[in-house]
Scaffold this active site. Structure first.
Site, PDB file in Angstrom:
ATOM      1  N   CYS A 237       0.800  -1.223   0.000  1.00 14.91           N
ATOM      2  CA  CYS A 237       0.000   0.000   0.000  1.00 14.91           C
ATOM      3  C   CYS A 237       0.838   1.281   0.000  1.00 14.91           C
ATOM      4  O   CYS A 237       0.302   2.359  -0.234  1.00 14.91           O
ATOM      5  CB  CYS A 237      -0.934   0.003   1.207  1.00 14.91           C
ATOM      6  N   HIS A 316      12.535   1.182   5.269  1.00 18.03           N
ATOM      7  CA  HIS A 316      12.312  -0.239   4.967  1.00 18.03           C
ATOM      8  C   HIS A 316      12.777  -1.080   6.152  1.00 18.03           C
ATOM      9  O   HIS A 316      13.923  -0.981   6.578  1.00 18.03           O
ATOM     10  CB  HIS A 316      13.090  -0.631   3.711  1.00 18.03           C
ATOM     11  N   HIS A 401      -1.967  19.826   6.757  1.00 25.53           N
ATOM     12  CA  HIS A 401      -2.887  18.751   6.378  1.00 25.53           C
ATOM     13  C   HIS A 401      -2.165  17.411   6.438  1.00 25.53           C
ATOM     14  O   HIS A 401      -0.986  17.315   6.078  1.00 25.53           O
ATOM     15  CB  HIS A 401      -3.442  18.986   4.969  1.00 25.53           C
ATOM     16  N   HIS A 405      -2.545   6.998   5.180  1.00 27.02           N
ATOM     17  CA  HIS A 405      -3.083   5.875   4.415  1.00 27.02           C
ATOM     18  C   HIS A 405      -4.288   5.262   5.120  1.00 27.02           C
ATOM     19  O   HIS A 405      -4.208   4.852   6.284  1.00 27.02           O
ATOM     20  CB  HIS A 405      -1.999   4.818   4.217  1.00 27.02           C
ATOM     21  N   HIS A 434     -14.272   5.674   5.004  1.00 25.64           N
ATOM     22  CA  HIS A 434     -15.721   5.484   5.047  1.00 25.64           C
ATOM     23  C   HIS A 434     -16.331   5.467   3.647  1.00 25.64           C
ATOM     24  O   HIS A 434     -17.176   4.617   3.335  1.00 25.64           O
ATOM     25  CB  HIS A 434     -16.350   6.615   5.871  1.00 25.64           C
ATOM     26  N   ASN A 438     -10.402   0.867   1.797  1.00 26.26           N
ATOM     27  CA  ASN A 438      -8.959   0.837   1.616  1.00 26.26           C
ATOM     28  C   ASN A 438      -8.662   0.635   0.134  1.00 26.26           C
ATOM     29  O   ASN A 438      -8.768  -0.475  -0.386  1.00 26.26           O
ATOM     30  CB  ASN A 438      -8.348  -0.292   2.453  1.00 26.26           C
TER      31      ASN A 438
END
Length: 506
Positions: A237, A316, A401, A405, A434, A438
């Protein structure tokens, strides 16, 4: 008497709370004052210095000025040498500094309304498929109720059939609809000719056909033959930020060109039909979505661009076996393939976040926060027993802002807690989860689109996009708004922004 005693017992804690509240308010304003003092410390020191210099200069007589001029004439060679050195140094600096990367515009794909999958439809189809036992069905129902997803998220066409038909052709159809849908909106909004694309980066973790997804785009839009195209797979993702970083590096090498980054995920062939609980969670969370981003390194595009890319920081944790396997595609005991989510996922994500913000903090935090973090670190090393909690910098002082994710409700809750964010800071993330679910690597762009649709993006505002992915990775991108940003036509939130934010039940 008993009533009086009880009343007095109740009043004692009430009188103790007031000083705590006032004390917290005082500390808040003390910290705010400290922040402003450290932020403008250089200016506060420079003003008195300039005043002293001006006063001293006003005291110089014409004779003093003439003597100073004569001395400068005698040292003409030294002055010329210094001037040449300064010009050479300035030239090297401007030639070697990174080229600015501008975000001209971006677009997010919104599927057709007939692809919506409300909870009752999801559960009905799961029962009719016959692959899930009662325990698995109940588990999915509970996940849905607690997920933070709404009733208007989307599944691909193949998953609306009973039984589903997750074929290669159906997966290609989903990929084409999402990628081409987002690109068509992007090209239309920017009046951009696709043949001007010099760099193309596509990321999709679980669906990697041959020819590649990037080749499908080249074929669809008849892109030029010398295009630099890349297809990233299996990176989870957070691959959207990785694709962005790759495009940024390519824009440093190739002058005066455009880069397009397409981020998506494919549901059709990656639905899990078994009963292993850890593999059922992705079924409940992942939904159809994708984004397309147009980047430029042309100075002339600054006037029409929305944002300027400031930083990309990648972390990572794949060297650690536990982190490596916390999001893992595998077969269960019955031979059915799915993606397993480890129970240690949130703890591993927290460690990756800590490593990421340790690198990001010095790049974005004001000096006031950096000093507090540094002093806390020194104190912790010198007085380890007394200083137990590490100082968490206030990232609200660095960013206006936050695009976290939308991997799930737990991910957003953890970041809100660990970074001490306010509900309004995570609103875009919760509402994206919502409304769209995802959508993997594209979720951070739906969140930015939400912020624009709400009319909250002002010139100079800074945006932090942060994503987590298998491997395990935590990646951040920082943008600065170049103007007051209005939502582009065909914004993914056009039809529903008036209904948001909505209250999400606990």
């Amino acid at each position: 008497m008993e009533g009086a005693e009880r009343g007095s017992e109740i009043q004692i804690p009430q009188t103790r709370r007031l000083p705590d509240f006032s004390q917290s308010v005082k500390l808040k304003y003390v910290k705010l004052g400290y922040h402003y003092l450290m932020t403008h410390l250089f200016t506060l020191c420079l003003v008195p210095l300039m005043a002293v210099l001006l006063v001293e200069a006003s005291r110089l007589s014409p004779e003093d000025i003439r003597q100073l001029w004569l001395q400068l004439q005698c040292n003409l060679v030294s002055i010329m040498a210094c001037s040449v050195f300064l010009v050479f140094g300035a030239t090297v600096y401007f030639m070697s500094r990174p080229r600015p990367v501008y975000l001209v515009d971006f677009a997010c794909y919104r599927p057709a309304s007939e692809l919506e999958v409300p909870f009752n439809k999801f559960m009905e189809h799961s029962r009719l498929k016959g692959d899930f036992d009662d325990s698995s069905l109940e588990f999915q129902r509970k996940i849905l109720e607690r997920s933070g997803l709404g009733e208007e998220t989307y599944f691909p066409k193949a998953m609306h059939y009973i039984p589903p038909c997750p074929s290669m052709a159906a997966a290609r159809e989903e990929a084409e609809e999402v990628m081409f849908g987002a690109l068509d909106i992007l090209f239309k909004n920017t009046n951009f000719n696709p043949k001007n694309i010099g760099i193309l980066v596509v990321n999709c973790s679980l669906f990697n056909p041959t020819p590649s997804l990037s080749a499908m785009i080249v074929n669809k839009y008849n892109l030029r033959g010398n295009i630099k195209s890349f297809n990233l797979g299996g990176m989870g993702c957070s691959a959207g930020v990785i694709a962005l970083d790759l495009a940024k590096d390519m824009l440093q090498v190739h002058r005066k060109t455009y880069a397009v980054v397409v981020s998506t995920e494919n549901i059709t062939q990656n639905w899990y039909f078994g009963n292993k609980k850890s593999m059922l969670i992705p079924n409940c969370l992942f939904r159809v979505g994708g984004s397309a981003v147009l980047l430029s390194n042309k100075s002339g595009d600054r006037r029409r661009a929305k944002y300027k890319l400031l930083h990309v920081v990648r972390t990572h944790r794949g060297a650690d076996d536990t982190a490596f396997r916390c999001v893992y595609q595998e077969q269960d005991d019955t031979g059915k393939t799915g993606v397993s989510l480890s129970k240690d996922l949130m703890a591993i994500a927290g460690g990756a976040l800590k490593a990421n913000i340790t690198t990001l903090g010095p790049l974005v935090l004001p000096i006031s926060e950096q000093l507090l973090f540094f002093f806390n670190l020194i104190s912790k090393n010198l007085f380890d027993e007394k200083v137990k909690k590490p100082y968490i910098p206030d990232f609200k002082l660095a960013f206006n802002h936050f695009c976290i994710h939308a991997g799930g409700r737990g991910v957003i809750d953890e970041l809100e807690k660990n970074l001490k964010l306010l509900p309004e800071n995570v609103e875009a993330s919760r509402m994206t989860l919502h409304r769209f679910g995802n959508t993997s690597s594209s979720s951070i762009w739906y969140e930015l689109a939400y912020t624009e649709a709400k009319g909250r993006m002002r010139k100079g505002n800074r945006v932090w996009q942060i994503a987590f992915g298998s491997g395990f990775k935590c990646n951040s991108a920082v943008w600065e708004a170049l103007r007051y940003v209005k939502p582009s036509p065909n914004n993914a939130w056009d039809d529903c922004i008036h209904k948001y934010p909505v209250h999400i039940l606990d």
